[in-house]
Design an enzyme around this catalytic site. Structure first.
Site, PDB file in Angstrom:
ATOM      1  NE  ARG A  69       9.502   6.016   8.735  1.00  0.00           N
ATOM      2  CZ  ARG A  69       8.863   5.512   7.107  1.00  0.00           C
ATOM      3  NH1 ARG A  69       8.974   4.723   7.142  1.00  0.00           N
ATOM      4  NH2 ARG A  69       8.306   6.074   7.573  1.00  0.00           N
ATOM      5  NE  ARG A 128       3.569   6.756   1.872  1.00  0.00           N
ATOM      6  CZ  ARG A 128       3.849   5.201   2.278  1.00  0.00           C
ATOM      7  NH1 ARG A 128       4.200   3.994   1.107  1.00  0.00           N
ATOM      8  NH2 ARG A 128       3.819   4.716   3.168  1.00  0.00           N
ATOM      9  CD  GLU A 160      11.506  -7.636   5.647  1.00  0.00           C
ATOM     10  OE1 GLU A 160      11.375  -7.750   6.201  1.00  0.00           O
ATOM     11  OE2 GLU A 160      10.658  -6.548   6.275  1.00  0.00           O
ATOM     12  CE1 TYR A 217       8.794   5.258   3.461  1.00  0.00           C
ATOM     13  CE2 TYR A 217       7.667   6.862   2.977  1.00  0.00           C
ATOM     14  CZ  TYR A 217       7.595   5.343   3.338  1.00  0.00           C
ATOM     15  OH  TYR A 217       7.109   4.984   4.605  1.00  0.00           O
ATOM     16  CG  HIS A 267      10.919  -2.275   4.246  1.00  0.00           C
ATOM     17  ND1 HIS A 267       9.649  -2.328   4.275  1.00  0.00           N
ATOM     18  CD2 HIS A 267      11.336  -3.357   5.212  1.00  0.00           C
ATOM     19  CE1 HIS A 267       9.700  -3.587   4.418  1.00  0.00           C
ATOM     20  NE2 HIS A 267       9.976  -3.885   4.855  1.00  0.00           N
ATOM     21  CB  ALA A 285       1.360  -0.016   6.228  1.00  0.00           C
ATOM     22  CG  HIS A 288       5.616  -2.044   9.902  1.00  0.00           C
ATOM     23  ND1 HIS A 288       6.782  -2.738   9.856  1.00  0.00           N
ATOM     24  CD2 HIS A 288       5.533  -1.481   9.386  1.00  0.00           C
ATOM     25  CE1 HIS A 288       7.479  -2.027   9.755  1.00  0.00           C
ATOM     26  NE2 HIS A 288       6.633  -1.501   9.169  1.00  0.00           N
ATOM     27  CB  SER A 336      11.999   4.376   4.931  1.00  0.00           C
ATOM     28  OG  SER A 336      11.391   3.136   5.929  1.00  0.00           O
ATOM     29  CG  ASN A 345       8.332  -2.646   0.306  1.00  0.00           C
ATOM     30  OD1 ASN A 345       7.582  -2.042   1.651  1.00  0.00           O
ATOM     31  ND2 ASN A 345       8.721  -0.765  -0.490  1.00  0.00           N
ATOM     32  N   PRO A 364       0.682  -1.512   0.100  1.00  0.00           N
ATOM     33  CG  PRO A 364      -0.491  -1.164   2.212  1.00  0.00           C
ATOM     34  CD  PRO A 364       0.911  -2.038   1.115  1.00  0.00           C
ATOM     35  CG  ASN A 365       0.187   4.030   1.157  1.00  0.00           C
ATOM     36  OD1 ASN A 365      -1.431   4.536   0.914  1.00  0.00           O
ATOM     37  ND2 ASN A 365      -0.398   3.485   2.362  1.00  0.00           N
TER      38      ASN A 365
HETATM   39  C1  DQA Z   1       7.970   0.926   4.003  1.00  0.00           C
HETATM   40  C2  DQA Z   1       8.047   1.124   4.715  1.00  0.00           C
HETATM   41  C3  DQA Z   1       7.186   0.964   5.976  1.00  0.00           C
HETATM   42  O1  DQA Z   1       7.460   0.445   7.112  1.00  0.00           O
HETATM   43  C4  DQA Z   1       5.755   1.340   5.353  1.00  0.00           C
HETATM   44  O2  DQA Z   1       4.632   1.730   5.712  1.00  0.00           O
HETATM   45  C5  DQA Z   1       5.672   2.521   3.887  1.00  0.00           C
HETATM   46  C6  DQA Z   1       6.975   2.031   3.588  1.00  0.00           C
HETATM   47  C7  DQA Z   1       9.431   1.703   2.945  1.00  0.00           C
HETATM   48  O3  DQA Z   1       9.854   0.533   1.862  1.00  0.00           O
HETATM   49  O4  DQA Z   1      10.428   2.220   3.484  1.00  0.00           O
HETATM   50  O5  DQA Z   1       4.777   2.079   3.526  1.00  0.00           O
HETATM   51  O6  DQA Z   1       7.910  -0.914   3.427  1.00  0.00           O
END
Ligand code: DQA
Length: 143
Positions: free
Chosen positions: A106, A19, A97, A24, A99, A76, A79, A101, A73, A11-12
Site C-alpha cells: 500500500r 470501513r 502480528e 478490509y 493485518h 495505524a 506505523h 490488508s 492488529n 484504531p478504527n
Molecule cells: C491494518 C493496516 C494498517 O495500515 C491500517 O492503518 C489499519 C488496518 C490492516 O489490518 O490491514 O488500520 O492494520
C-alpha cells in the site's frame, strides 16, 4: 488454569464491515471474534479493540502476564507507536502480528512498522481469514 490467547485490535477496527470494504472486507469485528472463539478450544480467547494508544499499551502489559500468546492488529499505530513498540519489547507472551490488508503493498507511509520486529511472525493480506491463520499459529506455538 491454561492462559488464553489475547487478540488485541487497534484504531478504527471497530468500523470493520463498513470501513473501506474493498480493502478490509465485509466481516465485522464481531464476526471475527465469534469465529476465533469457536476455534480456540479450551485455550479460550480474550478479544478487545481500542482506538486509544494508552489503552492498548495497558492491555499489552496485561497480556505479558495473563496471556499464553498475543495476536495484535495495531491498525495505524503499527506505523507510528514507539509506546506500543516498547510495551511489546517488554511482553513475555509470544506476539503474532496480523493485518487484514497487506501494508507492504500500500502507501509508502505504511512501510514503517514498530510491531513486526517484536513479532514471531506476521500474517497480512488475507482479510479476516488472517485472524484464523494467526490463531492457528498461536495455538501451535503454545502447544
Ligand atoms: C491494518 C493496516 C494498517 O495500515 C491500517 O492503518 C489499519 C488496518 C490492516 O489490518 O490491514 O488500520 O492494520
Amino acid at each position: 488454569m491454561a492462559k488464553p490467547v489475547y487478540i488485541l485490535n487497534g484504531p478504527n477496527l471497530n468500523l470493520l464491515g463498513t470501513r473501506e470494504p474493498e480493502i478490509y472486507g465485509s466481516d465485522t469485528l464481531g464476526d471475527i471474534e465469534a469465529r476465533l472463539g469457536a476455534r480456540s478450544g479450551e485455550t479460550g480467547i480474550v478479544f478487545r479493540q481500542s482506538n486509544h494508544e494508552g489503552e492498548l499499551v495497558d492491555w499489552v502489559q496485561e497480556a505479558s502476564v495473563d496471556a499464553a500468546a498475543l495476536i495484535l492488529n495495531a491498525g495505524a499505530y503499527t506505523h507510528t507507536s514507539v509506546a506500543l513498540h516498547d510495551a511489546l519489547r517488554a511482553c513475555n507472551a509470544p506476539i503474532i502480528e496480523v493485518h487484514l490488508s497487506n501494508p507492504a503493498a500500500r502507501e509508502a507511509f505504511r512501510e514503517q512498522n514498530f510491531v513486526a520486529p517484536l513479532a514471531k511472525g506476521t500474517i497480512a493480506g488475507f482479510g479476516a481469514h488472517g485472524y484464523e491463520l494467526a490463531l492457528e499459529a498461536a495455538l501451535k506455538l503454545i502447544k
